[in-house]
Design an enzyme around this catalytic site. Structure first.
Site, PDB file in Angstrom:
ATOM      1  N   SER A 167       0.830  -1.214   0.000  1.00 38.08           N
ATOM      2  CA  SER A 167       0.000   0.000   0.000  1.00 38.08           C
ATOM      3  C   SER A 167       0.864   1.264   0.000  1.00 38.08           C
ATOM      4  O   SER A 167       2.023   1.257   0.438  1.00 38.08           O
ATOM      5  CB  SER A 167      -0.913   0.008   1.228  1.00 38.08           C
TER       6      SER A 167
HETATM    7  N1  SAM Z   1      -0.303  -4.961   4.297  1.00 39.74           N
HETATM    8  C1  SAM Z   1       0.364  -5.227   3.053  1.00 39.74           C
HETATM    9  C2  SAM Z   1       1.729  -4.646   2.967  1.00 39.74           C
HETATM   10  O1  SAM Z   1       2.163  -3.955   3.909  1.00 39.74           O
HETATM   11  O2  SAM Z   1       2.388  -4.919   1.961  1.00 39.74           O
HETATM   12  C3  SAM Z   1      -0.428  -4.772   1.850  1.00 39.74           C
HETATM   13  C4  SAM Z   1      -1.586  -5.574   1.635  1.00 39.74           C
HETATM   14  S1  SAM Z   1      -2.255  -5.710   0.034  1.00 39.74           S
HETATM   15  C5  SAM Z   1      -2.924  -4.114  -0.190  1.00 39.74           C
HETATM   16  C6  SAM Z   1      -3.626  -6.753   0.563  1.00 39.74           C
HETATM   17  C7  SAM Z   1      -3.217  -8.156   0.887  1.00 39.74           C
HETATM   18  O3  SAM Z   1      -4.343  -8.809   1.473  1.00 39.74           O
HETATM   19  C8  SAM Z   1      -2.806  -8.990  -0.318  1.00 39.74           C
HETATM   20  O4  SAM Z   1      -1.547  -9.531  -0.138  1.00 39.74           O
HETATM   21  C9  SAM Z   1      -3.904 -10.063  -0.378  1.00 39.74           C
HETATM   22  O5  SAM Z   1      -3.445 -11.294  -0.880  1.00 39.74           O
HETATM   23  C10 SAM Z   1      -4.305 -10.155   1.075  1.00 39.74           C
HETATM   24  N2  SAM Z   1      -5.632 -10.746   1.333  1.00 39.74           N
HETATM   25  C11 SAM Z   1      -6.797 -10.568   0.661  1.00 39.74           C
HETATM   26  N3  SAM Z   1      -7.783 -11.275   1.245  1.00 39.74           N
HETATM   27  C12 SAM Z   1      -7.232 -11.904   2.319  1.00 39.74           C
HETATM   28  C13 SAM Z   1      -7.733 -12.776   3.314  1.00 39.74           C
HETATM   29  N4  SAM Z   1      -9.013 -13.171   3.361  1.00 39.74           N
HETATM   30  N5  SAM Z   1      -6.890 -13.225   4.270  1.00 39.74           N
HETATM   31  C14 SAM Z   1      -5.583 -12.857   4.255  1.00 39.74           C
HETATM   32  N6  SAM Z   1      -5.047 -12.048   3.329  1.00 39.74           N
HETATM   33  C15 SAM Z   1      -5.858 -11.563   2.373  1.00 39.74           C
END
Ligand code: SAM
Length: 220
Positions: free
Chosen positions: A65
């Site tokens: 992000s």
């Molecule tokens: N927090 C992260 C970082 O610092 O890089 C950025 C996150 S990215 C915007 C969103 C993440 O949420 C992705 O890696 C995606 O695979 C994960 N995601 C989506 N649905 C999810 C779920 N139900 N459980 C765990 N992870 C999930």
């Protein structure tokens, strides 16, 4: 200090100045953004871009992000739940988890894409970060470790995930973007016994939260 490290430190300072300009005022948050080396969460060939205020692809259709978004969510959490146990949903690159760890939280994080989980776990270990992570559907929470003083969901949810809300400790807060696939409203949901208080903030755009209490994975 090597030339490249000096440059990264300088670029981090510029990033922190940008965050201040955009209204991030909590000194605890600004300090950790100066300390945590965001370029370590990027591929080696993209580290030059690490201190721009932008989201960046990390593979598998996901992103690290934008620094402003991470800072905004972190400030919401720190102001309401300044210490204790925090669960992050969506480990991604691991940067947000590292920011929370640097603030002194006991950090748990869940990632649904196994390759990203594995990559982040190796990185946490290499950087000696005290972060507990696992792969799986984060919308189910982490029952064995609940309750949490804070929960941070870093993917866009279609609705408030009930299972996660019930894993909040008394007076614990969850920071979560909720909305449709194109745009989500940042919310803070705070537990008060069996009731939940809601605060609503500005709109953001996140990759989708996919899971039992998220979007259906056939949609994306
Ligand atoms: N927090 C992260 C970082 O610092 O890089 C950025 C996150 S990215 C915007 C969103 C993440 O949420 C992705 O890696 C995606 O695979 C994960 N995601 C989506 N649905 C999810 C779920 N139900 N459980 C765990 N992870 C999930």
């Amino acid at each position: 200090m090597k030339e490249s490290e000096k440059l990264h430190t300088l670029r981090r300072r510029e990033m922190v100045e940008t965050l201040k300009k955009y209204g991030i005022a909590d000194q605890r948050v600004l300090d950790v953004f100066q300390r945590v080396q965001r370029h370590l969460f990027f591929d080696v060939d993209a580290t030059d871009l690490a201190y721009n205020d932008g989201a960046y692809p990390i593979g598998f259709g996901q992103t690290i992000s934008q620094p402003y978004t991470v800072a905004f969510m972190t400030a919401l959490l720190v102001e309401r739940s300044p210490f204790g146990k925090v669960l992050e949903i969506g480990t991604g690159s691991g940067y947000q988890a590292a920011i929370l760890e640097a603030l002194g939280y006991c950090v748990y994080t869940i990632e649904r894409i196994f390759e990203l989980y594995e990559r982040a776990e190796k990185l946490f270990s290499r950087l000696c970060l005290n972060i507990i992570c696992r792969g799986g559907d984060g919308t189910l929470g982490w029952v064995d470790e609940a309750p949490f003083d804070g929960i941070m969901v870093t993917a866009g949810a279609p609705a408030e995930p009930e299972l996660l809300m019930h894993q909040l400790a008394e007076h614990g807060s969850m920071v979560i973007p909720v909305g449709n696939a194109d745009s989500q409203q940042m919310m803070v949901i705070t537990r008060d016994g069996d009731t939940f208080r809601r605060e609503v903030f500005q709109q953001f755009t996140f990759v989708p939260l996919v899971g039992r209490e998220g979007w259906n994975d056939t949609v994306f």
